[in-house]
Design a protein around this motif. Sequence first.
Motif, PDB file in Angstrom:
ATOM      1  N   ASN A 155      61.980 -17.191  10.491  1.00 18.36           N
ATOM      2  CA  ASN A 155      63.099 -17.241  11.456  1.00 18.36           C
ATOM      3  C   ASN A 155      62.674 -17.933  12.791  1.00 18.36           C
ATOM      4  O   ASN A 155      63.660 -18.948  13.274  1.00 18.36           O
ATOM      5  CB  ASN A 155      64.056 -15.833  11.993  1.00 18.36           C
ATOM      6  N   ALA A 156      61.563 -17.939  12.842  1.00 19.39           N
ATOM      7  CA  ALA A 156      61.299 -18.232  14.720  1.00 19.39           C
ATOM      8  C   ALA A 156      60.639 -19.411  14.339  1.00 19.39           C
ATOM      9  O   ALA A 156      60.882 -20.883  14.678  1.00 19.39           O
ATOM     10  CB  ALA A 156      60.201 -17.243  15.550  1.00 19.39           C
ATOM     11  N   PHE A 168      62.063 -20.994  11.663  1.00 20.63           N
ATOM     12  CA  PHE A 168      63.038 -22.156  11.375  1.00 20.63           C
ATOM     13  C   PHE A 168      64.374 -22.619  12.477  1.00 20.63           C
ATOM     14  O   PHE A 168      64.652 -23.669  12.571  1.00 20.63           O
ATOM     15  CB  PHE A 168      63.724 -21.283   9.889  1.00 20.63           C
ATOM     16  N   TYR A 169      63.726 -21.613  13.692  1.00 19.09           N
ATOM     17  CA  TYR A 169      64.452 -21.922  14.499  1.00 19.09           C
ATOM     18  C   TYR A 169      64.098 -23.033  15.836  1.00 19.09           C
ATOM     19  O   TYR A 169      64.657 -23.760  15.800  1.00 19.09           O
ATOM     20  CB  TYR A 169      64.471 -20.757  15.576  1.00 19.09           C
ATOM     21  N   LEU A 170      62.847 -23.154  15.501  1.00 15.32           N
ATOM     22  CA  LEU A 170      62.330 -24.059  16.204  1.00 15.32           C
ATOM     23  C   LEU A 170      62.279 -25.297  15.729  1.00 15.32           C
ATOM     24  O   LEU A 170      62.244 -26.823  16.355  1.00 15.32           O
ATOM     25  CB  LEU A 170      60.252 -24.159  16.629  1.00 15.32           C
ATOM     26  N   ARG A 171      62.628 -25.181  14.158  1.00 13.75           N
ATOM     27  CA  ARG A 171      62.419 -26.671  13.847  1.00 13.75           C
ATOM     28  C   ARG A 171      63.476 -26.898  13.725  1.00 13.75           C
ATOM     29  O   ARG A 171      63.987 -27.916  13.716  1.00 13.75           O
ATOM     30  CB  ARG A 171      61.932 -26.577  12.140  1.00 13.75           C
ATOM     31  N   ALA A 172      65.040 -26.431  13.730  1.00 14.00           N
ATOM     32  CA  ALA A 172      66.337 -26.638  13.949  1.00 14.00           C
ATOM     33  C   ALA A 172      66.705 -27.110  15.172  1.00 14.00           C
ATOM     34  O   ALA A 172      67.593 -27.957  15.356  1.00 14.00           O
ATOM     35  CB  ALA A 172      67.691 -25.488  12.992  1.00 14.00           C
ATOM     36  N   ARG A 173      65.502 -27.122  16.122  1.00 11.71           N
ATOM     37  CA  ARG A 173      65.525 -28.009  17.140  1.00 11.71           C
ATOM     38  C   ARG A 173      65.245 -29.602  17.364  1.00 11.71           C
ATOM     39  O   ARG A 173      64.933 -30.272  18.309  1.00 11.71           O
ATOM     40  CB  ARG A 173      65.141 -27.317  17.994  1.00 11.71           C
ATOM     41  N   GLY A 174      64.184 -29.517  15.648  1.00 11.86           N
ATOM     42  CA  GLY A 174      63.366 -31.187  15.889  1.00 11.86           C
ATOM     43  C   GLY A 174      61.973 -30.527  16.193  1.00 11.86           C
ATOM     44  O   GLY A 174      61.005 -32.486  16.287  1.00 11.86           O
ATOM     45  N   LEU A 175      61.986 -29.470  16.397  1.00  9.38           N
ATOM     46  CA  LEU A 175      59.970 -29.226  16.170  1.00  9.38           C
ATOM     47  C   LEU A 175      59.412 -29.620  14.792  1.00  9.38           C
ATOM     48  O   LEU A 175      60.237 -28.956  13.635  1.00  9.38           O
ATOM     49  CB  LEU A 175      59.445 -28.016  16.590  1.00  9.38           C
ATOM     50  N   SER A 176      58.705 -30.496  14.646  1.00  4.38           N
ATOM     51  CA  SER A 176      57.348 -30.573  12.871  1.00  4.38           C
ATOM     52  C   SER A 176      57.363 -29.022  12.667  1.00  4.38           C
ATOM     53  O   SER A 176      57.385 -28.455  13.683  1.00  4.38           O
ATOM     54  CB  SER A 176      56.691 -31.825  12.904  1.00  4.38           C
ATOM     55  N   ALA A 177      57.220 -29.239  11.522  1.00  2.00           N
ATOM     56  CA  ALA A 177      56.946 -27.732  11.267  1.00  2.00           C
ATOM     57  C   ALA A 177      55.390 -27.372  11.426  1.00  2.00           C
ATOM     58  O   ALA A 177      54.999 -25.916  11.947  1.00  2.00           O
ATOM     59  CB  ALA A 177      56.781 -27.244   9.202  1.00  2.00           C
ATOM     60  N   LEU A 223      54.383 -21.034  18.004  1.00  2.00           N
ATOM     61  CA  LEU A 223      53.428 -19.418  17.345  1.00  2.00           C
ATOM     62  C   LEU A 223      52.568 -19.019  17.676  1.00  2.00           C
ATOM     63  O   LEU A 223      52.799 -17.790  18.392  1.00  2.00           O
ATOM     64  CB  LEU A 223      54.387 -19.182  16.589  1.00  2.00           C
TER      65      LEU A 223
END
Lengths: 412, 248
Positions: free
Chosen positions: A360-361, A363-372, A379
């Motif tokens: 979940n964390a 996904f949250y970060l990626r949903a803000r534009g961070l690459s995987a 993290l």
Amino acid sequence: METLISNKLLQFVADLGPSKLQVPQSLHAAAQAYLLGQDFPTTKAERFKYTRLAKLANAQLSAAHQLDAAQLEQHCILTDAYTIYVNNDQITIPQNLPVGLEINLNTQVSGTFHEASFYDIFGALNILHAQNGVSIALAKNCTLDKPIQIVQANSGGKYFYRHHFNFGANSEATVYFVSKQQEQTTSFSHTHFQYEIAQDARIKIFKLQDTAQNHFDFNEDRAQQAAKSHFEINTLTLDGSFVRNDTMVAVQGEHAQTYLNGAYWLKEEQHVANYTTIDHQVANCESFETYKGVAGDKATAVFNGKVFVRKDAQKTNAYQSNANVLLSENASVNSKPELEIYADDVKCSHGSTTGQLDENALFYLRARGLSAASAKTLLLQAFMEDVLTYVKHEEVLAYVQQRIAERFNWSY
Amino acid sequence: MIKIENLHASINGKEILKGLDLEVKAGEVHAIMGPNGAGKSTLASVLAGREDYEITAGSVTFLGKDLLELATEDRAREGLFLAFQYPVEIPGVSNVNFLRTALNEKRAYHGQDPISAKDFMALVREKSALVELDAKLASRAVNEGFSGGEKKRNEIFQMAMLEPKLAVLDETDSGLDIDALRIVSQGVNALKSPENACVVITHYQRLLDYIVPDVVHVLYDGKIVKSGPKELALELEERGYDWIKDSL
């Protein structure tokens, strides 16, 4: 060595001479008795359950060769410290020491408190075959103006070292022990550390383990703490294909505080095992233990932490935790926290977690534009952050971060 | 801005979206209302790219691109923003640190240079003031120990920092008291422009007193079954959803 019957063990010690340090007769006899009939432990032995020694038994160690001053200096991490170099047969001790600090070659195997507690054959072999080591004494009431740095440069061969620290009452010091590997050498080292911490002393030990893919790094730390002392030992394993740390602290004086922290960043086929024992023998003491690590690829980590609270150790407050993040399906962590409590008025807790990064964390970060990859790095850094907060020395912190960045592609 | 056509999505073999159509143009605010289980949050998750869902049919075109082909992070970089219904707590990761990484990765994606530390901090000050988010909260670990209201304000703060083209607010009003609702809505309204758009997913009409929609949609059983002007929300508030179910 006629008492040894095993071929593997015989082979292993065949090229070792007797200890160059003086060994008290009783200790020598005890070590020999312990080894009698022993073989290299297999994975059936509890303390080697996850460690395969066949690799060591079959290893072709390169011939020991002495490094020159320039090569040794390259392995230094702190620029401003009382720096000791340990390299095979040679030990370099700094000049112009401050009043109260004495550093000498260790001449005597001392075994006042741990005679009965050999944990494995290597501890016994160290007593019989220790080649050299340093003896460091800090006078009472003495606060060191800068840290002590011991640089152990491994460059081939098979070495048993023995270092002895005696911290006087109300003294204060920080020691950095740096374990490194010279390129293109294969070696074995077993290093025994003995710390005697007198009343009110405040001592911090940092072990920066950064050996390479071809070094077998065994460490055995034995500490005894007197009343109101503060002892901290932080073990950071930055690299090394085979690392074992066996740390034991005997808390023998009231109102003492013990901090035991460890961090490991593993990948490829690294094997890192941390065995710890905190032995609360008296009342009113506190201990805090946190070991954390990440393991990727086919790496294996072992954590076995034991806390004894003896019958007289009332009002003990002992906290222990081990947390791990697995980065691949083939990485493994074997974690075993143990409490043995014989007193009835104590506060003790222990916990162990091993898991993957929080989806979940991520996904949250990626949903803000961070690459995987960035999200993962962020993290993981956050996960390891609290173990790094103990590292206050800027040069050391920078070195640790640089090494992690190099090895894992994490940006700091 | 965004055009969703005949979207079907399922999770664990269960179909949730069953042919959803929706078009939102620049400058518009759309509200999506609907009973529990209608698929509102699924729509938000599917748009953001959550991998738990399987898209079985349909298409989503966002600014001329096939949104469903893009990775989650690329959707964000293209200008899609999802304000989470349940913002995730991430211990140890500082809010501003991760936002700087997010902002710079977005800029790199568009071929721009990274933002300077000075400009970034000025931006943090400006945008956190917008949602009355304490600057200290802005620099703390992401949502860790935040109250429900602080988490939602933090979502809008992030939205303000990233300046999306399309913001999807997933039940942003849930768990908010009236003051927090006002602050969050003010933040959303302040970010409104002719170039961007907003989809507000909500259970209650209450939020729409503050964020006034151009169109209200009713999502029911995986489809938009009714669309109308903002007055539709009032009617839903008064009459519930049963009359819509009955009219189907």
